[in-house]
Design a protein around this motif. Structure first.
Motif, PDB file in Angstrom:
ATOM      1  N   HIS A   1       0.827  -1.212   0.000  1.00 35.65           N
ATOM      2  CA  HIS A   1       0.000   0.000   0.000  1.00 35.65           C
ATOM      3  C   HIS A   1       0.861   1.263   0.000  1.00 35.65           C
ATOM      4  O   HIS A   1       0.355   2.355  -0.286  1.00 35.65           O
ATOM      5  N   ASN A   2       2.155   1.132   0.337  1.00 35.97           N
ATOM      6  CA  ASN A   2       3.045   2.297   0.281  1.00 35.97           C
ATOM      7  C   ASN A   2       3.090   2.885  -1.128  1.00 35.97           C
ATOM      8  O   ASN A   2       3.181   4.107  -1.302  1.00 35.97           O
ATOM      9  N   TYR A   3       3.040   2.005  -2.117  1.00 33.90           N
ATOM     10  CA  TYR A   3       3.081   2.476  -3.502  1.00 33.90           C
ATOM     11  C   TYR A   3       1.778   3.176  -3.884  1.00 33.90           C
ATOM     12  O   TYR A   3       1.789   4.188  -4.596  1.00 33.90           O
ATOM     13  N   ALA A   4       0.659   2.630  -3.410  1.00 29.09           N
ATOM     14  CA  ALA A   4      -0.625   3.286  -3.675  1.00 29.09           C
ATOM     15  C   ALA A   4      -0.682   4.651  -2.995  1.00 29.09           C
ATOM     16  O   ALA A   4      -1.150   5.640  -3.586  1.00 29.09           O
ATOM     17  N   ASP A   5      -0.176   4.715  -1.758  1.00 33.56           N
ATOM     18  CA  ASP A   5      -0.154   5.996  -1.045  1.00 33.56           C
ATOM     19  C   ASP A   5       0.776   6.995  -1.726  1.00 33.56           C
ATOM     20  O   ASP A   5       0.460   8.193  -1.814  1.00 33.56           O
ATOM     21  N   ALA A   6       1.930   6.509  -2.189  1.00 31.07           N
ATOM     22  CA  ALA A   6       2.878   7.397  -2.873  1.00 31.07           C
ATOM     23  C   ALA A   6       2.286   7.925  -4.167  1.00 31.07           C
ATOM     24  O   ALA A   6       2.517   9.083  -4.546  1.00 31.07           O
ATOM     25  N   TYR A   7       1.514   7.091  -4.833  1.00 34.65           N
ATOM     26  CA  TYR A   7       0.913   7.490  -6.113  1.00 34.65           C
ATOM     27  C   TYR A   7      -0.158   8.554  -5.910  1.00 34.65           C
ATOM     28  O   TYR A   7      -0.221   9.529  -6.671  1.00 34.65           O
ATOM     29  N   THR A   8      -0.969   8.387  -4.888  1.00 32.90           N
ATOM     30  CA  THR A   8      -2.096   9.309  -4.679  1.00 32.90           C
ATOM     31  C   THR A   8      -1.677  10.528  -3.844  1.00 32.90           C
ATOM     32  O   THR A   8      -1.832  11.672  -4.271  1.00 32.90           O
TER      33      THR A   8
ATOM     34  N   GLY B   1       1.288  11.576  -3.028  1.00 33.44           N
ATOM     35  CA  GLY B   1       2.469  12.287  -3.519  1.00 33.44           C
ATOM     36  C   GLY B   1       2.253  13.020  -4.821  1.00 33.44           C
ATOM     37  O   GLY B   1       3.231  13.557  -5.382  1.00 33.44           O
ATOM     38  N   SER B   2       1.021  13.042  -5.329  1.00 29.94           N
ATOM     39  CA  SER B   2       0.725  13.723  -6.601  1.00 29.94           C
ATOM     40  C   SER B   2       1.703  13.286  -7.685  1.00 29.94           C
ATOM     41  O   SER B   2       2.297  14.100  -8.401  1.00 29.94           O
ATOM     42  N   TYR B   3       1.871  11.971  -7.790  1.00 30.34           N
ATOM     43  CA  TYR B   3       2.911  11.411  -8.666  1.00 30.34           C
ATOM     44  C   TYR B   3       2.714  11.820 -10.119  1.00 30.34           C
ATOM     45  O   TYR B   3       3.665  12.235 -10.796  1.00 30.34           O
ATOM     46  N   LEU B   4       1.493  11.735 -10.608  1.00 30.38           N
ATOM     47  CA  LEU B   4       1.249  12.037 -12.021  1.00 30.38           C
ATOM     48  C   LEU B   4       1.528  13.503 -12.342  1.00 30.38           C
ATOM     49  O   LEU B   4       2.075  13.817 -13.410  1.00 30.38           O
ATOM     50  N   LYS B   5       1.171  14.410 -11.421  1.00 27.39           N
ATOM     51  CA  LYS B   5       1.411  15.840 -11.666  1.00 27.39           C
ATOM     52  C   LYS B   5       2.900  16.129 -11.737  1.00 27.39           C
ATOM     53  O   LYS B   5       3.375  16.787 -12.670  1.00 27.39           O
ATOM     54  N   TYR B   6       3.652  15.633 -10.754  1.00 23.29           N
ATOM     55  CA  TYR B   6       5.092  15.865 -10.755  1.00 23.29           C
ATOM     56  C   TYR B   6       5.765  15.149 -11.924  1.00 23.29           C
ATOM     57  O   TYR B   6       6.720  15.672 -12.512  1.00 23.29           O
ATOM     58  N   LEU B   7       5.270  13.950 -12.238  1.00 21.74           N
ATOM     59  CA  LEU B   7       5.827  13.210 -13.372  1.00 21.74           C
ATOM     60  C   LEU B   7       5.616  13.974 -14.673  1.00 21.74           C
ATOM     61  O   LEU B   7       6.528  14.073 -15.511  1.00 21.74           O
ATOM     62  N   GLY B   8       4.418  14.527 -14.858  1.00 23.92           N
ATOM     63  CA  GLY B   8       4.139  15.294 -16.069  1.00 23.92           C
ATOM     64  C   GLY B   8       5.041  16.511 -16.197  1.00 23.92           C
ATOM     65  O   GLY B   8       5.557  16.804 -17.281  1.00 23.92           O
ATOM     66  N   ASN B   9       5.263  17.221 -15.085  1.00 21.43           N
ATOM     67  CA  ASN B   9       6.158  18.384 -15.119  1.00 21.43           C
ATOM     68  C   ASN B   9       7.577  17.979 -15.468  1.00 21.43           C
ATOM     69  O   ASN B   9       8.258  18.660 -16.247  1.00 21.43           O
ATOM     70  N   SER B  10       8.042  16.875 -14.888  1.00 23.87           N
ATOM     71  CA  SER B  10       9.398  16.405 -15.179  1.00 23.87           C
ATOM     72  C   SER B  10       9.533  15.997 -16.635  1.00 23.87           C
ATOM     73  O   SER B  10      10.560  16.273 -17.277  1.00 23.87           O
ATOM     74  N   VAL B  11       8.512  15.341 -17.179  1.00 22.11           N
ATOM     75  CA  VAL B  11       8.562  14.921 -18.584  1.00 22.11           C
ATOM     76  C   VAL B  11       8.621  16.134 -19.509  1.00 22.11           C
ATOM     77  O   VAL B  11       9.414  16.162 -20.465  1.00 22.11           O
ATOM     78  N   ILE B  12       7.806  17.146 -19.226  1.00 21.23           N
ATOM     79  CA  ILE B  12       7.787  18.345 -20.075  1.00 21.23           C
ATOM     80  C   ILE B  12       9.142  19.054 -20.044  1.00 21.23           C
ATOM     81  O   ILE B  12       9.724  19.373 -21.087  1.00 21.23           O
ATOM     82  N   VAL B  13       9.654  19.300 -18.845  1.00 22.13           N
ATOM     83  CA  VAL B  13      10.930  20.007 -18.701  1.00 22.13           C
ATOM     84  C   VAL B  13      12.071  19.212 -19.328  1.00 22.13           C
ATOM     85  O   VAL B  13      12.906  19.760 -20.060  1.00 22.13           O
ATOM     86  N   THR B  14      12.104  17.911 -19.063  1.00 18.90           N
ATOM     87  CA  THR B  14      13.187  17.082 -19.585  1.00 18.90           C
ATOM     88  C   THR B  14      13.119  16.976 -21.097  1.00 18.90           C
ATOM     89  O   THR B  14      14.153  17.040 -21.782  1.00 18.90           O
ATOM     90  N   ALA B  15      11.928  16.814 -21.652  1.00 24.14           N
ATOM     91  CA  ALA B  15      11.784  16.670 -23.099  1.00 24.14           C
ATOM     92  C   ALA B  15      12.223  17.931 -23.834  1.00 24.14           C
ATOM     93  O   ALA B  15      12.969  17.865 -24.822  1.00 24.14           O
ATOM     94  N   ILE B  16      11.781  19.095 -23.353  1.00 21.69           N
ATOM     95  CA  ILE B  16      12.163  20.352 -24.009  1.00 21.69           C
ATOM     96  C   ILE B  16      13.672  20.586 -23.890  1.00 21.69           C
ATOM     97  O   ILE B  16      14.338  20.964 -24.864  1.00 21.69           O
ATOM     98  N   SER B  17      14.217  20.360 -22.701  1.00 18.89           N
ATOM     99  CA  SER B  17      15.657  20.553 -22.495  1.00 18.89           C
ATOM    100  C   SER B  17      16.458  19.585 -23.358  1.00 18.89           C
ATOM    101  O   SER B  17      17.466  19.979 -23.967  1.00 18.89           O
ATOM    102  N   LEU B  18      16.018  18.347 -23.422  1.00 23.43           N
ATOM    103  CA  LEU B  18      16.727  17.333 -24.207  1.00 23.43           C
ATOM    104  C   LEU B  18      16.710  17.674 -25.686  1.00 23.43           C
ATOM    105  O   LEU B  18      17.735  17.569 -26.385  1.00 23.43           O
ATOM    106  N   PHE B  19      15.566  18.108 -26.184  1.00 21.60           N
ATOM    107  CA  PHE B  19      15.455  18.502 -27.590  1.00 21.60           C
ATOM    108  C   PHE B  19      16.382  19.680 -27.894  1.00 21.60           C
ATOM    109  O   PHE B  19      17.094  19.679 -28.913  1.00 21.60           O
ATOM    110  N   ALA B  20      16.387  20.679 -27.015  1.00 22.65           N
ATOM    111  CA  ALA B  20      17.239  21.846 -27.230  1.00 22.65           C
ATOM    112  C   ALA B  20      18.717  21.473 -27.195  1.00 22.65           C
ATOM    113  O   ALA B  20      19.512  21.961 -28.006  1.00 22.65           O
TER     114      ALA B  20
END
Length: 274
Positions: A53-60, A62-81
């Motif tokens: 259940h630690n993983y379920a708690d971390a997912y909900t 910890g706002s995992y999807l929101k932080y993951l989305g921000n990291s993906v956007i920043v990393t993708a743009i930086s990597l492309f540049a």
């Protein structure tokens, strides 16, 4: 004597495997324990009852999807540049006959010696004047700038090994410099480009200091900030922190294994003249 050498090599590989894999395995075990087990001091013990259940708690929580989305956007743009700017710069330095090419390369090499932390205060003032604080650009620009020197170094080393005959033939057929770069140089340079992708991705994905300095909005924070969701004034949920760290490391591990076959080629490609 040969058997001794063979066993020595096996021992060396065993030590490397243990030292590289153990921290990840320990983190997985850590993420499945209760606070009592973690604080009990049994660092090497398996969890009595795996706390999935630690993983379920971390997912909900910890706002995992929101932080993951921000990291993906920043990393993708930086990597492309980084890929675009470093490949164009390396091509200009190594293939064009111009007076200041070596001096430009020296500037990029000097850039590898500047610590990121030493630039935080000047960047803070610059971004404040440009009204870029607390935006994604306030971290994308430093990430790109500090990844460029090593990227230019790797790509220029490879491009020097590309025979000029290929470009001369294309030029005689009427191809422009941009067409040669896009259709010939970039496809040939895929191995070192993949190496640059892996190194840049890992560095940006795990970076915290720049993001903590220039980002204050909860909606723009990247994945490393999620750990602090489980730290309150009076308690710390260590199991959830471990689960969140495992989930945060998964994209890096997956990305690395997808491109791992090319990283060795990219590292040594410039050492062999074609």
């Amino acid at each position: 004597m040969n058997n001794v050498k063979k066993w020595f090599v096996y021992l060396l590989f065993a030590i490397l495997i243990v030292t590289q894999l153990y921290p990840l395995l320990w983190l997985v075990m850590y993420s499945l324990k209760t606070n009592e087990e973690i604080l009990g001091g049994s660092f090497f013990a398996l969890p009595n009852i795996p706390q999935w259940h630690n993983y379920a708690d971390a997912y909900t929580s910890g706002s995992y999807l929101k932080y993951l989305g921000n990291s993906v956007i920043v990393t993708a743009i930086s990597l492309f540049a980084v890929i675009i700017f470093s490949s164009m710069t390396a091509y200009a330095i190594t293939r064009f006959k111009w007076k200041y090419g070596q001096y430009v390369m020296l500037l990029f090499l000097l850039g590898m010696m500047i610590p990121l932390q030493a630039t935080l205060l000047p960047l803070m003032i610059i971004f404040k004047n440009l009204d870029l604080l607390n935006t994604r650009w306030s971290i994308i620009i430093p990430y790109t700038a500090f990844a460029l020197p090593i990227a230019v170094f790797i790509l220029s080393g490879f491009m020097r090994s590309i025979p000029t005959d290929i470009e001369e033939s294309a030029f005689m057929d009427g191809a422009s410099v941009y067409r040669i770069f896009r259709s010939i140089i970039l496809p040939i340079s895929v191995p070192p480009v993949m190496t640059v992708c892996i190194l840049t991705f890992i560095n940006i994905w795990n970076e915290y200091i720049v993001a903590a300095t220039f980002i204050s909005s909860e909606e723009l924070k990247t994945l490393p900030f999620g750990v602090y969701t489980f730290v309150s004034q009076y308690s710390v949920n260590y199991g959830n922190i471990g689960a969140f760290l495992v989930m945060g490391a998964l994209p890096v591990i997956i990305f690395y294994f997808i491109l791992s076959e090319r990283i060795t080629k990219g590292m040594v490609a410039g050492a062999v003249k074609g």
